[in-house]
Design an enzyme around this catalytic site. Structure first.
Site, PDB file in Angstrom:
ATOM      1  N   GLU A 185      -3.572  -8.222 -11.591  1.00 63.79           N
ATOM      2  CA  GLU A 185      -3.131  -8.881 -12.827  1.00 63.79           C
ATOM      3  C   GLU A 185      -4.233  -8.608 -13.975  1.00 63.79           C
ATOM      4  OE1 GLU A 185      -2.005 -12.779 -11.617  1.00 63.79           O
ATOM      5  OE2 GLU A 185      -0.081 -12.214 -10.688  1.00 63.79           O
ATOM      6  N   CYS A 206       2.232  -4.396 -10.464  1.00 63.04           N
ATOM      7  CA  CYS A 206       3.026  -4.840  -9.055  1.00 63.04           C
ATOM      8  C   CYS A 206       2.185  -4.039  -7.869  1.00 63.04           C
ATOM      9  CB  CYS A 206       4.394  -4.737  -8.978  1.00 63.04           C
ATOM     10  SG  CYS A 206       5.388  -5.659 -10.143  1.00 63.04           S
ATOM     11  N   ASN A 222      -1.067  -6.171  -5.977  1.00 61.02           N
ATOM     12  CA  ASN A 222      -0.813  -6.606  -7.589  1.00 61.02           C
ATOM     13  C   ASN A 222      -2.266  -6.793  -8.097  1.00 61.02           C
ATOM     14  OD1 ASN A 222      -0.800  -9.046  -5.937  1.00 61.02           O
ATOM     15  ND2 ASN A 222       0.379  -9.908  -7.376  1.00 61.02           N
ATOM     16  N   CYS A 252      10.701  -5.927  -7.779  1.00 66.54           N
ATOM     17  CA  CYS A 252      11.160  -5.995  -9.118  1.00 66.54           C
ATOM     18  C   CYS A 252      11.786  -4.650  -9.878  1.00 66.54           C
ATOM     19  CB  CYS A 252      10.129  -6.410 -10.220  1.00 66.54           C
ATOM     20  SG  CYS A 252       9.224  -5.362 -10.540  1.00 66.54           S
ATOM     21  N   GLU A 300       3.767  -2.585  -5.547  1.00 63.45           N
ATOM     22  CA  GLU A 300       4.429  -1.399  -4.962  1.00 63.45           C
ATOM     23  C   GLU A 300       4.236  -0.225  -5.941  1.00 63.45           C
ATOM     24  OE1 GLU A 300       5.648  -4.323  -5.681  1.00 63.45           O
ATOM     25  OE2 GLU A 300       7.533  -4.876  -4.815  1.00 63.45           O
ATOM     26  N   CYS A 342       9.673  -1.636 -10.430  1.00 66.30           N
ATOM     27  CA  CYS A 342       9.267  -0.878  -9.315  1.00 66.30           C
ATOM     28  C   CYS A 342      10.399  -0.082  -8.504  1.00 66.30           C
ATOM     29  CB  CYS A 342       8.429  -1.932  -8.308  1.00 66.30           C
ATOM     30  SG  CYS A 342       7.152  -2.672  -8.785  1.00 66.30           S
TER      31      CYS A 342
END
Ligand code: THU
Length: 137
Positions: A49, A58, A47, A91, A60, A94
């Site tokens: 940010e 993310c 991830n 999530c 993935e 993803c």
């Protein structure tokens, strides 16, 4: 895909290593992911940010986008690793992105304390919207 198979353990291990590169200063929730392609290549992601929180990506999706940028189009499995006590499932965003390239992908979720859990993308996103819907106009 058996959880104890060498291929599976390699994928989970790649996801665990990828988590070390996570840039998660805001959530402090590092995540690593590893994508296995139909040709047997592994692409990893973490991830990433951003100070503008909504722009964060993310692990993935980082891994899937790296796979596609590397020329892969068919995803057979995705491993997700978090430093948690319980495994973390991908999530919703993803799941949708994985669906595009691996509608039947095996999803392995591993964490630092328990055995990984294994599921599939079609179990996590039943009735998904995908490329076929755009062709049926
Ligand atoms: N995150 C992932 O990388 N993958 C998931 O499946 C769930 C959430 C990241 C996004 C954000 O950087 C942090 O975890 C907390 O939500």
């Amino acid at each position: 895909m058996s959880l104890s198979s060498p291929r599976c353990r390699r994928l989970v291990s790649a996801a665990r290593q990828a988590a070390e590169a996570a840039y998660a200063p805001y959530s402090k929730f590092p995540v690593g992911a590893a994508v296995l392609t139909a040709s047997g290549r592994i692409f990893t992601g973490c991830n990433v940010e951003n100070a503008s929180y909504g722009l964060s990506c993310c692990a993935e999706r980082t891994a899937v986008f790296k796979a596609v940028a590397g020329g892969a189009r068919k995803i057979v499995a995705v491993a997700v690793y978090t430093l948690t006590l319980k495994p973390t499932l991908p999530c919703g965003a993803c799941r949708q992105v994985i669906h595009e390239f691996g509608p039947k992908a095996v999803i392995l979720c591993a964490c630092r304390s328990r055995e990984p859990i294994e599921t599939t993308l079609d179990q996590l996103l039943p009735g998904a919207f995908g490329p076929a819907a755009l062709r049926s106009r």
